[in-house]
Design an enzyme around this catalytic site. Structure first.
Site, PDB file in Angstrom:
ATOM      1  N   HIS A 195       0.773  -1.377  -0.063  1.00  0.00           N
ATOM      2  CA  HIS A 195       0.061  -0.083  -0.051  1.00  0.00           C
ATOM      3  C   HIS A 195       0.851   1.495   0.037  1.00  0.00           C
ATOM      4  O   HIS A 195       0.759   2.403  -0.696  1.00  0.00           O
ATOM      5  CB  HIS A 195      -0.970  -0.261   1.208  1.00  0.00           C
ATOM      6  CG  HIS A 195      -1.897   1.114   1.367  1.00  0.00           C
ATOM      7  ND1 HIS A 195      -1.971   2.056   2.282  1.00  0.00           N
ATOM      8  CD2 HIS A 195      -2.860   1.421   0.183  1.00  0.00           C
ATOM      9  CE1 HIS A 195      -3.143   2.931   1.831  1.00  0.00           C
ATOM     10  NE2 HIS A 195      -3.672   2.417   0.588  1.00  0.00           N
ATOM     11  N   HIS A 199       1.157   4.119  -3.380  1.00  0.00           N
ATOM     12  CA  HIS A 199       1.187   5.292  -3.104  1.00  0.00           C
ATOM     13  C   HIS A 199       2.313   6.087  -3.483  1.00  0.00           C
ATOM     14  O   HIS A 199       2.282   7.288  -3.748  1.00  0.00           O
ATOM     15  CB  HIS A 199       0.555   5.844  -1.748  1.00  0.00           C
ATOM     16  CG  HIS A 199      -0.984   5.483  -1.596  1.00  0.00           C
ATOM     17  ND1 HIS A 199      -1.965   6.529  -2.152  1.00  0.00           N
ATOM     18  CD2 HIS A 199      -1.604   4.683  -1.170  1.00  0.00           C
ATOM     19  CE1 HIS A 199      -3.116   6.160  -1.876  1.00  0.00           C
ATOM     20  NE2 HIS A 199      -3.222   4.837  -1.265  1.00  0.00           N
ATOM     21  N   GLU A 336     -10.550  11.129  -4.716  1.00  0.00           N
ATOM     22  CA  GLU A 336      -9.303  10.460  -3.773  1.00  0.00           C
ATOM     23  C   GLU A 336      -9.002  11.856  -3.063  1.00  0.00           C
ATOM     24  O   GLU A 336      -8.776  11.483  -1.930  1.00  0.00           O
ATOM     25  CB  GLU A 336      -8.039  10.350  -4.735  1.00  0.00           C
ATOM     26  CG  GLU A 336      -6.745   9.653  -4.020  1.00  0.00           C
ATOM     27  CD  GLU A 336      -5.451   9.411  -5.028  1.00  0.00           C
ATOM     28  OE1 GLU A 336      -5.694   9.425  -5.994  1.00  0.00           O
ATOM     29  OE2 GLU A 336      -4.876   8.963  -4.091  1.00  0.00           O
TER      30      GLU A 336
END
Ligand code: CUO
Length: 684
Positions: A195, A199, A336
């Site tokens: 994760h 990002h 987002e």
């Protein structure tokens, strides 16, 4: 040529100035110079060029020992500026000089984040290794209690006699908390590393050429949708219901979480969240952040009405259609939200500030001088049960849009002349169509993340889920000439929480992508075999936990083989759900689609990693599949296809498989020892 007095330099267009810091760490330690060189020096000297100082006033505003959150707008502006400076340095030497300057005096987490993004995106550093975050900041991944033990071990015990420090499996909660049943998933080191890396590869702020990657908004939707599918299936395996969406921001949150992580940077523990915590408006001068829960609600409502009207309004007031192909990408950036959002004033910053509201619910006004909790950091957020409630809500908004799109017609699903006539899964030593999971122990080196003392290695031993490697055997009949196809493999649960067969409308959201690959189909019968380790969603165990000391050549699996983009990828050891001791019944779905409709022209000069393209894309390239991400399960099933069986066209097949879990801890792999690890798997 360092200034000894504060020097004020122009900051930007507005003619304000900033003070060049003069408190150099080396100056502070200068009297100890020769002693330090003796103790820490490697005999190697790196020349650093004297450059004109770039304006780093913004990132320098974050205190060295503060915590850093990508989700907090002021922090992300600092990070974006530092990334911009690093990426903008004209030569490698200039970049090195700027990095050394920044390293000396900036917040370390902000520094490592910006440095990693820059290394990933500069053409001249593509082959340079980004240190694994688990080694630079092990405190974000393992039980805080282990560090005192590690210091004790390294101060007293000679290196060769040290034993790995075992991290207990159940250290964050007891089984009295039913959410703890799936803690092994939430707290898995590989999942959290994935994760963080995702990002890093897809930052939502920073220079536009870095943020603006092919279909990045859609991939934000799809990668997180897959996390939700995986987590929900994991819950079903453990007799838990699917996640409830966090739809009411005013309601107490029953899920508490006590991460028990220490921050080695700020010398604080990460704040917990008590059961039944209530969110509140956030106003924290210290973080330059102010928003109300009603802002989040207003943005949510505007996004829903945009979806229902099929159009969004851009920042010039023009209507832009949420089309069948581009709509999801636009929506991903809006939700987002990334800097590519078509209208940030109107649609706001829903997902990011939701993270912040949750992460600061214990001290929304900084009355207690507390910083954010683990929901505020992509490296740690997935540990918390609330992450999944928040992302279930976000995913539901995406689904609302997907539900407005035309259903796939038979023509969009079939591949005339191509039929799948057989499918089985083979695990050595197991009955056909059975998958097997168990627990495995592995070691990671903590010493680099402790401090700068030359301590030698000290390992933490953790327990994680693992499965036995397996093989798909697929028979495809091609009644035409030689042609190409894309094989798409998914697994999903057969029954719902009540043990009833699932409707496809629900089941489709729970299908986990296991693999996707291109095949050449000769005329007639084709027997395809594919190993689980080749999956297009995962990276190998050794990439997730690569040992930076592993300098073996690439061909021998050394750490220098692949990194960076390759750090992004679901960990292979979490490819399939845990299953259950009695055998959890799933449906394995395989489809061959027409490659002519899937093909994307990608550039062949790509040197990046190709391991986990389904979730991470391809470096410097377009996303390597033209279909909507999640195809064919990303839309409402076609008419009269209430069940999976009714949905099938001849180029698809379904096979029942069971996942059997053995509640035993199997042999661990040795530090850096790929071979031992494989042996351990083979022996089970
Ligand atoms: Cu990955 Cu909410 O986006 O954490």
């Amino acid at each position: 040529d360092r200034p000894t007095e504060p020097v004020f330099m122009p900051k930007g267009d507005d003619n304000t100035t900033f003070e060049v810091p003069t408190n150099y760490l080396e100056d502070r330690f200068k009297p100890l110079q020769s002693d330090l060189t003796n103790r820490f020096g490697t005999g190697k000297t790196v020349q650093v060029k004297n450059i004109t100082l770039p304006d780093l006033s913004l990132p320098l505003m974050l205190e060295r020992r503060a915590n850093f959150s990508l989700f907090i707008p002021s922090h992300r502006r600092m990070a974006a500026r530092l990334v911009e400076v690093f990426v903008g340095m004209r030569s490698l030497d200039d970049f090195l000089a700027a990095a050394v300057y920044a390293r000396d005096r900036m917040n370390p987490y902000l520094f490592i984040y910006a440095l990693s993004v820059a290394i990933l995106h500069r053409p001249d550093t593509k082959d340079l290794q980004v240190p694994s975050l688990i080694e630079t900041f092990p405190d974000k991944y393992v039980d805080g209690a282990v560090f005192a033990r590690a210091r004790e071990e390294t101060s007293i015990v000679p290196e060769e006699q040290r034993i790995p420090l075992e991290i207990p499996r159940d250290y964050t909660a007891s089984d009295l908390d039913i959410e703890h049943r799936v803690a092994y998933f939430r707290e898995d080191l590989g999942i959290n590393l994935h994760h963080w890396h995702w990002h890093l590869v897809y930052p939502f702020d920073g220079p536009t050429n870095i943020v603006n990657k092919d279909r990045r908004g859609e991939l934000f939707y799809y990668m997180h949708q897959q996390i939700m599918a995986r987590y929900n299936v994991e819950r079903l395996c453990n007799d838990l219901a699917r996640v409830r969406r966090l739809t009411n921001l005013r309601e107490p949150i029953p899920e508490g979480y006590f991460p028990k992580l220490d921050s080695l940077v700020s010398s604080r523990v990460w704040p917990p969240r008590f059961a039944n915590a209530v969110l509140d408006d956030v106003y924290r001068e210290v973080d330059q952040i102010k928003f109300d829960l009603s802002d989040l609600e207003r943005w949510r409502d505007r996004i829903f009405s945009a979806i229902h009207s099929g159009t969004v309004v851009d920042d010039e007031g023009k209507f832009v259609e949420l089309s069948e192909t581009r709509g999801i990408d636009l929506l991903g950036n809006i939700l987002e939200a990334s800097i590519l959002s078509i209208n940030r004033n109107l649609y706001g910053d829903l997902h990011n500030l939701g993270h912040v509201a949750i992460a600061l619910c214990h001290d929304p006004e900084a009355k207690h001088l507390e910083t954010f909790s683990i929901m505020g950091d992509p490296a740690t957020a997935m540990r918390d049960p609330i992450f999944y409630r928040w992302h279930a809500f976000i995913d539901d908004i995406f689904q609302e849009h997907k539900n407005t799109l035309p259903r796939y017609s038979v023509q969009q699903l079939e591949y005339p002349g191509v039929r799948i006539s057989g499918l089985e899964v083979v695990t050595e030593g197991s009955p056909k169509n059975q998958l097997n999971t168990f627990w495995q122990q592995s070691d990671i080196n903590l010493s680099r993340g402790l401090d700068f003392s030359p301590r030698g290695a000290v390992f933490a031993r953790f327990t994680h889920l693992q499965h036995r490697p397996f093989t798909y055997r697929i028979t495809v009949e091609n009644s035409g000439n030689q042609r190409m196809g894309t094989v798409r493999i998914f697994i999903g649960p057969k029954f719902d929480e009540r043990g009833l067969p699932m409707l496809l409308a629900d089941q489709k959201n729970l299908f986990i992508e296991l693999d996707k690959f291109t095949v050449n189909l000769k005329s007639g019968k084709n027997n395809l075999t594919r190993n689980s380790s080749e999956s297009s969603v995962t990276i190998p165990f050794e990439t997730t936990f690569r040992d930076l000391n592993d300098n073996r050549p690439q061909q021998q699996g050394g750490a220098l083989e692949r990194f960076n983009y390759c750090g992004c990828g679901w960990p292979q050891h979490m490819l399939i759900p845990k299953g259950s001791p009695e055998g959890y019944l799933c449906q394995l779905f395989v489809m061959v689609s027409n490659f002519n409709d899937d093909r994307v022209e990608t550039q062949e000069n790509n040197r990046g990693c190709k391991d986990a393209t389904s979730y991470c894309g391809l470096r410097d390239n377009r996303y390597p599949d033209k279909r909507s991400m999640g195809y064919p399960f990303d839309r409402v099933p076609r008419d009269r296809a209430d069940t999976l069986a009714q949905f099938l066209t001849p180029n698809m097949i379904v096979q029942d498989v069971t996942i059997r879990h053995t509640n035993e801890v199997r042999p661990r792999n040795q530090p850096g020892g790929q071979q031992q690890n494989q042996q351990a798997q083979g022996n089970t």
